[in-house]
Scaffold this active site. Structure first.
Site, mmCIF file in Angstrom:
data_model
loop_
_atom_site.group_PDB
_atom_site.id
_atom_site.type_symbol
_atom_site.label_atom_id
_atom_site.label_comp_id
_atom_site.label_asym_id
_atom_site.label_seq_id
_atom_site.Cartn_x
_atom_site.Cartn_y
_atom_site.Cartn_z
ATOM 1 N N HIS A 277 7.435 26.448 -2.654
ATOM 2 C CA HIS A 277 7.375 26.402 -4.107
ATOM 3 C C HIS A 277 6.072 25.793 -4.608
ATOM 4 O O HIS A 277 5.527 24.878 -3.981
ATOM 5 C CB HIS A 277 8.598 25.722 -4.717
ATOM 6 C CG HIS A 277 8.785 24.269 -4.384
ATOM 7 N ND1 HIS A 277 8.192 23.254 -5.097
ATOM 8 C CD2 HIS A 277 9.508 23.662 -3.400
ATOM 9 C CE1 HIS A 277 8.574 22.090 -4.597
ATOM 10 N NE2 HIS A 277 9.352 22.294 -3.566
ATOM 11 N N ASP A 289 5.271 18.197 -0.894
ATOM 12 C CA ASP A 289 6.402 18.890 -1.559
ATOM 13 C C ASP A 289 5.915 19.595 -2.821
ATOM 14 O O ASP A 289 6.062 19.074 -3.928
ATOM 15 C CB ASP A 289 7.490 17.842 -1.869
ATOM 16 C CG ASP A 289 8.769 18.491 -2.382
ATOM 17 O OD1 ASP A 289 9.616 17.749 -2.896
ATOM 18 O OD2 ASP A 289 8.895 19.728 -2.299
ATOM 19 N N GLU A 323 11.152 25.228 -8.353
ATOM 20 C CA GLU A 323 12.210 24.884 -7.378
ATOM 21 C C GLU A 323 12.845 23.550 -7.740
ATOM 22 O O GLU A 323 14.049 23.347 -7.562
ATOM 23 C CB GLU A 323 11.613 24.809 -5.964
ATOM 24 C CG GLU A 323 12.648 24.651 -4.869
ATOM 25 C CD GLU A 323 13.012 23.196 -4.589
ATOM 26 O OE1 GLU A 323 14.056 22.966 -3.954
ATOM 27 O OE2 GLU A 323 12.286 22.285 -5.044
ATOM 28 N N GLU A 324 12.046 22.648 -8.295
ATOM 29 C CA GLU A 324 12.530 21.282 -8.500
ATOM 30 C C GLU A 324 13.568 21.136 -9.601
ATOM 31 O O GLU A 324 14.414 20.255 -9.569
ATOM 32 C CB GLU A 324 11.344 20.343 -8.793
ATOM 33 C CG GLU A 324 10.376 20.185 -7.627
ATOM 34 C CD GLU A 324 10.977 19.464 -6.420
ATOM 35 O OE1 GLU A 324 10.267 19.314 -5.418
ATOM 36 O OE2 GLU A 324 12.182 19.101 -6.458
ATOM 37 N N ASP A 351 9.927 24.128 2.988
ATOM 38 C CA ASP A 351 10.038 23.142 1.903
ATOM 39 C C ASP A 351 10.553 21.811 2.449
ATOM 40 O O ASP A 351 11.430 21.176 1.875
ATOM 41 C CB ASP A 351 10.981 23.633 0.794
ATOM 42 C CG ASP A 351 10.989 22.669 -0.395
ATOM 43 O OD1 ASP A 351 11.971 22.685 -1.150
ATOM 44 O OD2 ASP A 351 10.020 21.883 -0.535
ATOM 45 N N HIS A 421 8.795 13.016 -3.889
ATOM 46 C CA HIS A 421 8.959 12.824 -5.336
ATOM 47 C C HIS A 421 8.366 11.503 -5.832
ATOM 48 O O HIS A 421 8.908 10.869 -6.743
ATOM 49 C CB HIS A 421 10.443 12.895 -5.737
ATOM 50 C CG HIS A 421 11.063 14.231 -5.497
ATOM 51 N ND1 HIS A 421 12.400 14.469 -5.700
ATOM 52 C CD2 HIS A 421 10.564 15.398 -5.058
ATOM 53 C CE1 HIS A 421 12.686 15.723 -5.413
ATOM 54 N NE2 HIS A 421 11.578 16.316 -5.022
HETATM 55 ZN ZN ZN Z 1 10.396 20.807 -2.471
#
Ligand code: ZN
Length: 458
Positions: A277, A289, A323-324, A351, A421
């Protein structure tokens, strides 16, 4: 990674993987041994190429949250650079995405002493009233603990101090903690960041509301501070926190999936899709990520072109958007390619970071698994050790639901949730040598499946 993906990871860990060794003498392995070694040698020789591409991408775009101008800027960069690399049919495909904005935010411990609490509002959260929320804090260590202290939660800020066990088990508090806290009358929710290791870094991520329950503001604080507040409560100290958040959700915004290809020589309408993503959270650079997942697939195509390899079927790199927040990009890809589902030989998602390759998590028929297992044996030099009992991901899930076989690309992920994140998700957390191994492991899987005489059996 969002909650949809973590449930699949939990599944992968449940059933026994197929360890690769014996099948290396199968027909597929014999036929493709030479080309597999060329791909691995080529990737190893290209040391640092994928890492530098990722550094250029993430240094240029910064974080790329859905709905942001930074994401669109990153998408334009990817399209332009893929064209420069000579990929075929480079284009974007539209997708409407949610547009949540964080705004200014802070959390401050007022009593028993004054202290800033590093925090990150959770994605999708509402903001606080102007001037913030000043309230006493109730610390609990589980949903049951909250129920047991429901009466005491009324009018307070509920803090979930839940130690990391597995991502799947711990992230539940991020997903529905605000709903459970609101049900017992809490005015806001704080939670210990979802991570096994912390350097006082807060971790954001998506949360969900329930339309039948009052929406309260919610945010993550650091592991260190959650544990400290829990100790203070344990000593009978009164804890008061001021939470200020100006988060809001704007109308959906137009965005795009990114697509680039290596056109097949004999069956160009049949495709093998791989990628990751392109969006990230609005912190750090979204390198691990999931900028890395997109870049290793793109680099895999660039490497095949460099080696003069043209498989029978088309290989398509996709950078899925959003995606998140809710996988709108994955749904848009499915909707745009539903009629071609039968022509999708395999969909592959990376991912989980681009650390040392470990396994192809495969979902599909037994006869296809036998082929994937032979390919995994050819990838042993990259670190691939097994074919996990199942695999997938949030971005390939919708196509797999149409019957397309899928692979979740699994890597050594002991450090993944350290930076997940956070503001620390930057390219320096990744190893150039490990990234090249990911390029090789993704390239040879995609190439061989795209070049098989017959489409991967369903
Ligand atoms: Zn991800």
């Amino acid at each position: 990674m969002n909650t949809r993906t973590c449930l699949r990871v939990a599944l992968v860990l449940t059933f026994a993987p197929t360890v690769v060794s014996a099948q290396s003498d199968g027909p597929v392995a014999r036929q493709y041994k030479t080309v597999a070694d060329r791909i691995i040698d080529g990737a190893v020789a290209d040391s640092g190429v994928a890492w530098n591409t990722l550094a250029r991408f993430t240094d240029y775009s910064g974080s790329r949250i859905s709905g942001s101008a930074a994401l669109e800027r990153g998408i334009d960069w990817l399209l332009a650079e893929m064209k420069k690399d000579g990929l075929d049919n480079v284009h974007s495909e539209p997708a409407m995405v949610p547009h949540w904005v964080r705004g200014a935010e802070s959390a401050t411990l007022i009593t028993p002493r004054l202290s800033k609490l590093p925090m990150l509002g959770l994605g999708g959260s509402v903001g606080t009233p102007r001037g913030g929320i000043l309230a006493e804090v109730l610390v609990v260590n589980s949903f049951d603990d909250l129920k047991a202290h429901a009466a005491a939660a009324k009018g307070k800020i509920v803090l979930f101090d839940v130690p990391f066990t597995t991502y799947g088990a711990t992230v539940r508090y991020r997903g529905t903690g605000a709903v459970e806290a609101a049900k017992v009358g809490a005015v806001a929710m704080l939670m210990r960041s979802v991570t096994p290791y912390s350097m006082r870094t807060p971790h954001t991520g998506a949360m969900n509301y329930d339309s039948t329950v009052k929406k309260i503001p919610n945010a993550a604080i650091t592991v260190e501070d959650a544990m400290m507040l829990h100790r203070m409560q344990g000593r009978g100290e009164k804890i008061v926190v001021k939470l200020e958040m100006s988060a809001e959700t704007l109308p959906d915004a137009p965005s795009r999936n990114v697509v680039g290809e290596l056109r097949g020589s004999e069956k160009p309408d049949e495709v093998v899709v791989f990628g990751g993503h392109i969006d990230s959270w609005d912190v750090g650079q979204g390198a691990m990520d999931d900028g890395g997942g997109v870049v290793v697939a793109w680099e895999a195509i660039r490497l095949m072109k460099k080696l003069g390899l043209t498989p029978k079927r088309t290989i398509r790199v996709v950078g899925w958007v959003d995606e998140e927040h809710g996988s709108r990009g994955a749904d848009a890809y499915r909707d745009a390619h539903r009629a071609e589902a039968d022509n999708h030989a395999l969909v592959i998602e990376s991912d989980g970071g681009v650390f040392n390759p470990e396994s192809y998590g495969f979902s599909g028929s037994d006869s296809a698994r036998a082929i994937i297992t032979q390919i995994a044996a050819l990838a042993a030099r990259t670190g691939i050790k097994s074919v996990a009992a199942s695999g997938g991901g949030a971005d390939i899930g919708p196509m797999m639901a149409l019957g397309v076989p899928g692979v979740g690309f699994e890597v050594e992920r002991s450090r993944y949730f350290w930076f997940h994140h956070t503001d620390a998700d930057t390219v320096d957390k990744l190893d150039p040598v490990e990234m090249q191994r990911c390029v090789a492991a993704m390239a040879l899987l995609a190439y061989i499946v795209a070049d098989l005489p017959n489409k991967l059996p369903r």
